[in-house]
Design a protein around this motif. Structure first.
Motif, PDB file in Angstrom:
ATOM      1  N   HIS A 104       0.891  -1.056  -0.091  1.00  0.00           N
ATOM      2  CA  HIS A 104      -0.074   0.129   0.230  1.00  0.00           C
ATOM      3  C   HIS A 104       0.799   1.428  -0.038  1.00  0.00           C
ATOM      4  O   HIS A 104       1.747   1.180   0.945  1.00  0.00           O
ATOM      5  CB  HIS A 104      -0.928  -0.084   1.352  1.00  0.00           C
ATOM      6  N   THR A 105       0.788   1.979  -0.962  1.00  0.00           N
ATOM      7  CA  THR A 105       1.493   3.233  -0.885  1.00  0.00           C
ATOM      8  C   THR A 105       0.669   4.530  -1.284  1.00  0.00           C
ATOM      9  O   THR A 105      -0.130   4.777  -2.095  1.00  0.00           O
ATOM     10  CB  THR A 105       2.493   3.205  -2.183  1.00  0.00           C
ATOM     11  N   ARG A 106       0.483   5.402  -0.226  1.00  0.00           N
ATOM     12  CA  ARG A 106      -0.238   6.644  -0.328  1.00  0.00           C
ATOM     13  C   ARG A 106      -1.591   6.462  -0.707  1.00  0.00           C
ATOM     14  O   ARG A 106      -2.127   7.159  -1.629  1.00  0.00           O
ATOM     15  CB  ARG A 106       0.585   7.572  -1.294  1.00  0.00           C
ATOM     16  N   GLY A 107      -2.154   5.426  -0.218  1.00  0.00           N
ATOM     17  CA  GLY A 107      -3.668   5.340  -0.381  1.00  0.00           C
ATOM     18  C   GLY A 107      -4.062   4.362  -1.617  1.00  0.00           C
ATOM     19  O   GLY A 107      -5.122   4.302  -2.203  1.00  0.00           O
ATOM     20  N   THR A 108      -3.068   3.835  -2.410  1.00  0.00           N
ATOM     21  CA  THR A 108      -3.335   2.939  -3.401  1.00  0.00           C
ATOM     22  C   THR A 108      -2.347   1.682  -3.419  1.00  0.00           C
ATOM     23  O   THR A 108      -1.487   1.577  -2.818  1.00  0.00           O
ATOM     24  CB  THR A 108      -3.174   3.638  -4.812  1.00  0.00           C
ATOM     25  N   THR A 611     -11.932   4.783  -1.093  1.00  0.00           N
ATOM     26  CA  THR A 611     -10.967   3.625  -1.627  1.00  0.00           C
ATOM     27  C   THR A 611     -10.977   2.521  -0.546  1.00  0.00           C
ATOM     28  O   THR A 611     -10.729   2.931   0.560  1.00  0.00           O
ATOM     29  CB  THR A 611      -9.397   4.079  -1.950  1.00  0.00           C
ATOM     30  N   GLU A 612     -11.325   1.284  -0.676  1.00  0.00           N
ATOM     31  CA  GLU A 612     -11.595   0.255   0.519  1.00  0.00           C
ATOM     32  C   GLU A 612     -10.099  -0.141   0.829  1.00  0.00           C
ATOM     33  O   GLU A 612      -9.086  -0.526  -0.177  1.00  0.00           O
ATOM     34  CB  GLU A 612     -12.638  -0.673  -0.412  1.00  0.00           C
ATOM     35  N   GLY A 613     -10.275  -0.557   1.963  1.00  0.00           N
ATOM     36  CA  GLY A 613      -9.261  -1.329   2.398  1.00  0.00           C
ATOM     37  C   GLY A 613      -7.818  -0.896   2.780  1.00  0.00           C
ATOM     38  O   GLY A 613      -6.769  -1.307   2.282  1.00  0.00           O
ATOM     39  N   ILE A 614      -7.715   0.583   3.236  1.00  0.00           N
ATOM     40  CA  ILE A 614      -6.640   1.234   3.303  1.00  0.00           C
ATOM     41  C   ILE A 614      -6.485   1.623   4.613  1.00  0.00           C
ATOM     42  O   ILE A 614      -7.590   2.321   5.268  1.00  0.00           O
ATOM     43  CB  ILE A 614      -6.120   2.319   2.173  1.00  0.00           C
ATOM     44  N   ALA A 615      -5.156   1.884   5.238  1.00  0.00           N
ATOM     45  CA  ALA A 615      -5.010   2.401   6.539  1.00  0.00           C
ATOM     46  C   ALA A 615      -4.839   3.943   6.204  1.00  0.00           C
ATOM     47  O   ALA A 615      -3.853   4.353   5.850  1.00  0.00           O
ATOM     48  CB  ALA A 615      -4.070   1.885   7.188  1.00  0.00           C
ATOM     49  N   ARG A 616      -5.794   4.928   6.820  1.00  0.00           N
ATOM     50  CA  ARG A 616      -5.716   6.062   6.673  1.00  0.00           C
ATOM     51  C   ARG A 616      -4.780   7.056   7.219  1.00  0.00           C
ATOM     52  O   ARG A 616      -3.859   7.896   7.146  1.00  0.00           O
ATOM     53  CB  ARG A 616      -7.034   7.008   6.641  1.00  0.00           C
ATOM     54  N   GLN A 617      -4.226   6.164   8.392  1.00  0.00           N
ATOM     55  CA  GLN A 617      -3.221   6.825   9.388  1.00  0.00           C
ATOM     56  C   GLN A 617      -2.046   5.728   9.779  1.00  0.00           C
ATOM     57  O   GLN A 617      -2.608   4.519   9.859  1.00  0.00           O
ATOM     58  CB  GLN A 617      -3.886   7.174  10.841  1.00  0.00           C
ATOM     59  N   SER A 618      -0.927   6.115   9.580  1.00  0.00           N
ATOM     60  CA  SER A 618       0.124   5.183  10.116  1.00  0.00           C
ATOM     61  C   SER A 618       1.172   6.058  10.843  1.00  0.00           C
ATOM     62  O   SER A 618       1.321   7.069  10.570  1.00  0.00           O
ATOM     63  CB  SER A 618       0.806   4.504   8.695  1.00  0.00           C
ATOM     64  N   PHE A 619       1.880   5.212  11.554  1.00  0.00           N
ATOM     65  CA  PHE A 619       2.764   5.764  12.635  1.00  0.00           C
ATOM     66  C   PHE A 619       4.056   4.734  12.808  1.00  0.00           C
ATOM     67  O   PHE A 619       3.580   3.393  12.994  1.00  0.00           O
ATOM     68  CB  PHE A 619       2.364   6.162  13.754  1.00  0.00           C
ATOM     69  N   ASN A 620       5.177   5.178  12.288  1.00  0.00           N
ATOM     70  CA  ASN A 620       6.353   4.362  12.355  1.00  0.00           C
ATOM     71  C   ASN A 620       7.495   4.972  13.419  1.00  0.00           C
ATOM     72  O   ASN A 620       7.686   6.217  13.325  1.00  0.00           O
ATOM     73  CB  ASN A 620       7.024   4.119  11.245  1.00  0.00           C
ATOM     74  N   PHE A 621       8.168   4.219  13.979  1.00  0.00           N
ATOM     75  CA  PHE A 621       9.392   4.842  15.184  1.00  0.00           C
ATOM     76  C   PHE A 621      10.419   3.803  15.403  1.00  0.00           C
ATOM     77  O   PHE A 621      10.090   2.568  14.963  1.00  0.00           O
ATOM     78  CB  PHE A 621       8.616   5.236  16.500  1.00  0.00           C
ATOM     79  N   GLY A 622      11.624   4.332  15.636  1.00  0.00           N
ATOM     80  CA  GLY A 622      12.764   3.278  15.861  1.00  0.00           C
ATOM     81  C   GLY A 622      13.541   4.346  16.857  1.00  0.00           C
ATOM     82  O   GLY A 622      13.757   5.536  16.643  1.00  0.00           O
ATOM     83  N   VAL A 623      13.994   3.672  18.004  1.00  0.00           N
ATOM     84  CA  VAL A 623      14.985   4.267  18.998  1.00  0.00           C
ATOM     85  C   VAL A 623      16.290   3.236  19.026  1.00  0.00           C
ATOM     86  O   VAL A 623      15.887   2.043  19.158  1.00  0.00           O
ATOM     87  CB  VAL A 623      14.252   4.298  20.282  1.00  0.00           C
ATOM     88  N   ASN A 624      17.371   3.778  18.971  1.00  0.00           N
ATOM     89  CA  ASN A 624      18.443   2.976  19.244  1.00  0.00           C
ATOM     90  C   ASN A 624      19.352   3.553  20.197  1.00  0.00           C
ATOM     91  O   ASN A 624      19.586   4.785  20.096  1.00  0.00           O
ATOM     92  CB  ASN A 624      19.242   2.997  18.084  1.00  0.00           C
ATOM     93  N   VAL A 625      19.767   2.766  21.114  1.00  0.00           N
ATOM     94  CA  VAL A 625      20.585   3.111  22.519  1.00  0.00           C
ATOM     95  C   VAL A 625      22.004   2.244  22.413  1.00  0.00           C
ATOM     96  O   VAL A 625      21.722   0.970  22.383  1.00  0.00           O
ATOM     97  CB  VAL A 625      19.880   3.240  23.625  1.00  0.00           C
ATOM     98  N   THR A 641      -3.976   2.373  11.689  1.00  0.00           N
ATOM     99  CA  THR A 641      -5.076   2.532  12.140  1.00  0.00           C
ATOM    100  C   THR A 641      -6.154   3.350  11.222  1.00  0.00           C
ATOM    101  O   THR A 641      -5.594   3.845  10.196  1.00  0.00           O
ATOM    102  CB  THR A 641      -4.890   3.314  13.511  1.00  0.00           C
ATOM    103  N   ASP A 642      -7.325   3.429  11.508  1.00  0.00           N
ATOM    104  CA  ASP A 642      -8.368   4.570  10.683  1.00  0.00           C
ATOM    105  C   ASP A 642      -8.539   3.798   9.416  1.00  0.00           C
ATOM    106  O   ASP A 642      -8.400   4.380   8.345  1.00  0.00           O
ATOM    107  CB  ASP A 642      -7.848   5.632  10.787  1.00  0.00           C
TER     108      ASP A 642
END
Length: 718
Positions: A104-108, A611-625, A641-642
């Protein structure tokens, strides 16, 4: 075929119309990437956005860069783990052939991910049958990857077909990139998981570099819980609820390859073979999840390429390249895994091990390209090039039918003695593509750079398409950079949609008059660097897709099940991508986070719907210590989500995928044993359930995949 006047006109326009980017900083080896601060990272050379070296901020596109250090930090198992962290990208499992990934890329999205162009060292991997790089291979290993460059937007002005919603370029290691010549790693975990990688690279002399690599992966997850669903028995008309369906999937992959650089020549070759088993979307019962009851998919990919770069003078250089890619796949579908098709769910071994369908495909792609890079003035760089591609599809037979070959009452089809109830014969076919492209980059001032380009492709089976683009980069201060981009791209019709199918039991009418899908994209990006360690970015996009290629009913009253392919409708998507990247110079702590929102609608028969079956909101994160120069802790995750709902069908109700949160972690212990790193990985720590929306007719409650996995590993370099 391009006429001489057209060739001449486009060659001239290539020099008059602006594009590529000059390398303003030195090229860094991969070992340097291990210690990069943010400021140094922004000067790493990337080539995908312009087919010429540029640093990150000067690239004429909205770009994501994933380095070898990023891959090691997160402990990524394959390309899918990496791409899930790219803004606007969501990786899922497709059911087009049952075993490959989709994006899925930018709603399509498409079933086969043929709206994304995949490159290996700048040369295309997409197959000739569907236009996708994922149809035949379930995933790509990362054993020899130096960096991955992702264009989040159109690229047809440079690369032609399939560079529709994005371009992903996998750059592999060369001999001179290795500080230590040998690297061996192994990981073992639950679900019978094994991952083994080996690399060797060395700079033999100033003129000769060599790199070799190989990997093996294997896992078997038998407990991916599907959501319950109801099914109507087509024979009796009664409804039955399936309460505890389980998807079982397994994968095994072998990968070998090498890369040799000698003077101006760059040669690489690779072979990947994979096997994949699953019980499809409809699931199974826990007592019948062994491989004997699962669909089986075998596939292979062979690729080889040769590039040559030669500087003719300080202002003129020539590039030539050739590549060959061969894809093969074999699919065996079990009756047991298709209760939706046959209207019943079996709870004994009767029929369960029998194959009801067998599919085999083989495609080949030859690609040749040559280009000139000319710097007539200090502030101008011009590129002009020609390209030729030949796609070939072997004759293939899709067999369907269930047979009791030994008379014992069980459907135990033996493929060697297959007498199919029906078959679809796709005749051998080929097509040729001639292309010409030009681009020009103009540094109007110290703060303004303009890049423009145009490419024309001439297909032997559906005709011509022309795709331009323009990018303007404005730097009002040292801390702020603004990019404005407009580009047009296309997705070519699949060869099977254009060409006839003989002896078909599926009543399908190909359409030789199909046009390509086209997309016009507008992008605006702001990059702000308040300190040397922090980069903030916001990207806004809007695109409109026309002439969508759809499979539709012919509305023939004499043949109610007949369908064809046509261009109909449009899709519009707009959204925002916010990014944060924090990397201090000492590398003891780093952080990235990105958020995407998209609103996508489409119009068909004059009616606009979500448009059916897409996540309207997405969040990614990464922490490295990094702790005490001995222990590295990495935590990364993805939230989707959404989701928009899939509407109801005559057999099933509407389905809206639930929100999911994937949390991964890696612990890496080093400097205890010389040259050895010990690792502990947990993927999907919370065991979050993912139900990917795909083909509701076969997956009424989504497709379950990506369960929790624990891995212990060791890596040795010398």
């Amino acid at each position: 075929m391009l006429k001489p006047k057209e060739l001449a006109l486009l060659l001239v326009s290539a020099f008059l119309i602006p594009m590529p980017l000059r390398a303003d900083t030195k090229v860094m080896g991969v070992e340097d990437l291990v210690l990069l601060s943010l400021e140094e990272l922004l000067n790493v050379q990337i080539s995908t956005p312009s087919k010429s070296n540029s640093n990150f901020q000067n690239a004429p596109g909205v770009v994501s860069l994933i380095t070898r250090r990023d891959i090691d930090n997160m402990g990524a198992r394959s390309l899918a783990d990496v791409l899930n962290n790219v803004p606007g990208f969501t990786v899922g499992r497709s059911m087009w052939l049952g075993h490959h990934l989709t994006l899925h890329t930018r709603g399509t999205f498409t079933l086969s991910a043929d709206n994304i162009l995949f490159l290996l060292n700048g040369q295309r991997l997409n197959d000739a049958l569907t236009g996708s790089a994922f149809t035949f291979i379930s995933d790509y290993p990362l054993d020899n990857v130096k960096q991955i460059e992702v264009i989040r937007g159109p690229g047809s002005a440079l690369y032609g077909a399939n560079a529709f919603m994005g371009v992903i370029n996998i750059i592999t290691m060369t001999g001179k990139d290795y500080k230590k010549s040998t690297r061996i790693s192994a990981r073992k975990g639950d679900n019978n998981a094994t991952y083994v990688q080996a690399e060797y690279g060395k700079k033999i002399s100033d003129d000769l570099n060599i790199a070799l690599h190989g990997s093996f992966s294997d896992f078997d997850n038998t407990n991916l819980s599907q959501k319950p669903y109801s099914i109507i028995n087509r024979q009796t008309g009664t409804s039955r609820t399936i309460n505890n369906p389980v998807n079982a999937e397994a994968s095994r992959s072998y990968n070998l390859g090498g890369r040799i650089q000698y003077q101006g020549f760059d040669f690489d070759m690779g072979y990947q073979a994979s096997q994949y088993w699953n019980t499809w979307s409809s699931g199974s019962v826990p007592s019948m999840t062994s491989k004997d009851f699962r669909n089986q998919f075998n596939a292979s990919l062979f690729h080889t390429g040769l590039k040559y770069n030669k500087s003719l003078s300080d202002s003129l250089s020539v590039k030539a390249s050739g590549s060959y890619v061969s894809h093969w796949s074999e699919t065996k579908l079990k009756y047991w895994t298709w209760p939706i098709v046959f209207g019943e769910v079996l709870e004994s071994e009767h029929l369960a091990k029998g194959d009801f369908a067998y599919l085999e495909y083989k495609t080949d792609t030859l690609n040749l390209e040559t280009s000139l890079e000319w710097k007539p003035l200090a502030d101008h760089v011009i590129i002009a090039g020609l390209s030729f591609e030949k796609d070939s599809l072997d004759e293939s037979v899709d067999k369907t039918g269930m047979h009791d070959t030994d008379g014992d009452g069980f459907q135990d089809t033996i493929l060697d003695n297959y007498v199919p109830a029906g078959k679809n014969v796709i005749p051998a076919s080929s097509r040729k593509v001639y292309a010409i492209f030009g681009q020009h980059t103009w540094d109007i001032s110290d703060r303004v750079r303009m890049t423009t380009g145009i490419r024309m492709d001439d297909y032997s089976d559906f005709g011509k398409t022309t795709n331009p683009r323009i990018a303007l980069i404005f730097k009002p201060s040292e801390k702020l950079s603004i990019k404005a981009l407009v580009g047009r791209a296309f997705r070519a019709p699949a060869m099977t949609d254009l060409h006839a199918i003989r002896d078909s039991t599926v009543d399908f009418l190909p359409n030789p008059e199909l046009d390509p899908e086209t997309v016009l994209t507008y992008e605006l990006q702001f990059q702000y660097k308040p300190t040397k360690s922090l980069l903030l970015s916001s990207s806004f996009f809007k695109f409109n897709i026309d002439d969508i290629i759809r499979r539709v009913s012919t509305q023939n009253p004499d043949k109610p099940g007949q369908f064809t392919v046509t261009n109909s409708g449009e899709r519009t998507s707009e959204g925002v991508e916010l990014e944060l990247n924090y990397r201090p110079t000492n590398e003891s702590f780093s952080l990235f986070a990105n958020y995407s929102y998209v609103d996508a609608t489409e119009v068909l028969a004059g009616i606009r719907t979500q448009t059916e079956g897409i996540a309207r909101q997405s969040f990614n994160f990464g922490v490295n210590v990094d702790l005490f120069n001995k222990l590295t802790v990495n935590v990364n995750g993805n939230v989707r989500t959404d989701w928009t709902a899939q509407t109801s069908t005559p057999m099933f109700g509407a389905f809206k995928p639930p929100t999911y949160t994937i949390l991964n972690t890696r612990l890496a212990l080093r400097n205890v044993v010389p040259d050895v790193v010990f690792t502990f990985d947990v993927f999907n720590l919370l065991d979050s359930k993912q139900y990917f929306p795909i083909l509701q007719s076969f997956a009424p409650t989504g497709l379950a995949f990506n369960g929790r996995q624990f891995l212990l590993g060791v890596k040795y370099e010398y």
